[in-house]
Design a protein around this motif. Sequence first.
Motif, PDB file in Angstrom:
ATOM      1  N   ASN A 111       0.801  -1.221   0.000  1.00 27.92           N
ATOM      2  CA  ASN A 111       0.000   0.000   0.000  1.00 27.92           C
ATOM      3  C   ASN A 111       0.835   1.273   0.000  1.00 27.92           C
ATOM      4  OD1 ASN A 111      -2.723   0.743  -0.281  1.00 27.92           O
ATOM      5  ND2 ASN A 111      -2.810   1.486   1.812  1.00 27.92           N
ATOM      6  N   SER A 160      -9.899   0.846   3.327  1.00 30.48           N
ATOM      7  CA  SER A 160     -10.283   0.486   4.694  1.00 30.48           C
ATOM      8  C   SER A 160      -9.478   1.236   5.743  1.00 30.48           C
ATOM      9  CB  SER A 160     -10.095  -1.019   4.911  1.00 30.48           C
ATOM     10  OG  SER A 160      -8.706  -1.367   4.881  1.00 30.48           O
ATOM     11  N   ARG A 161      -8.477   1.996   5.330  1.00 28.57           N
ATOM     12  CA  ARG A 161      -7.582   2.642   6.276  1.00 28.57           C
ATOM     13  C   ARG A 161      -7.897   4.118   6.460  1.00 28.57           C
ATOM     14  NH1 ARG A 161      -1.440   0.453   5.020  1.00 28.57           N
ATOM     15  NH2 ARG A 161      -1.728  -1.670   5.826  1.00 28.57           N
TER      16      ARG A 161
END
Length: 268
Positions: A111, A160-161
Amino acid sequence: MANSPSGESMIARVVRLLSVFPKYNRPLSVREIAEYASLPVTTTHRLLKELEAEDLVTRMTDGGWQHGTRLWEIASRNSPVQSLRDAALPPMEDLVAGLRVHLSLAILDRNEVLYIERMTPNDYTVNIISVAGRLPAHATSAGLILHAFGSPDGRRLLLSRGLTKYTDTTLTEMQDLKDKLLRARHEGVVASTGAIIPESTGISVPVFGEGEYAIAALTAIVPIGQENLEVLVPQLRFAARAIRRRLGKTPDTDLGFVRETNPLPSDF
């Protein structure tokens, strides 16, 4: 591999120690390495001596330490990253000579965007990219194009972060990111204006492997207000296809965008 009292393995400590060096462009003392790696001085010295015996680190005449030549040798042999870089260099050099823009080549790793090549024709453009440096994927055009043409798992992780906002234009809201990724998927290009450096715009296209998964991103960095997409994007795509051919990938039609006949992945 034996663990430390904290439960950390020897391999984890060695990796942490070796990871310190690229952050500082000079040899480091034992105490500096211990501090930056959050290791005891005695442990750091012992690990350095063991690594020196294998030429993975080298002690300089002034007493400082740096990476050894064998570390580079091992990392370079049969490396897909090195092969990608070698394939990209001639097309990137041609593009820099013709357009006089800053260029970078990057891959997605955990990521984050990991930069494996950087070319700069001048110092007029603000460019914080460094080879082997990392930047957050959501704040870079390279990271967004790689996620647009990457794995669904990677996109889910991105969305999702909690994401850091670096400038007023950094995308951090889930719906904004989804819209940006979907547009990138259709158009085959991402332009991020001032998302991490207020003065610069990154313009990225995917470099495809087999099929429609991107293995890298080719990016031009220009000052804000000089984003001539009609000129830059076709040239970036041409260079990206040249890199793909030099990697020995099967020639295909222009995958710079996803055709309407090709359904989007289910997570879009």
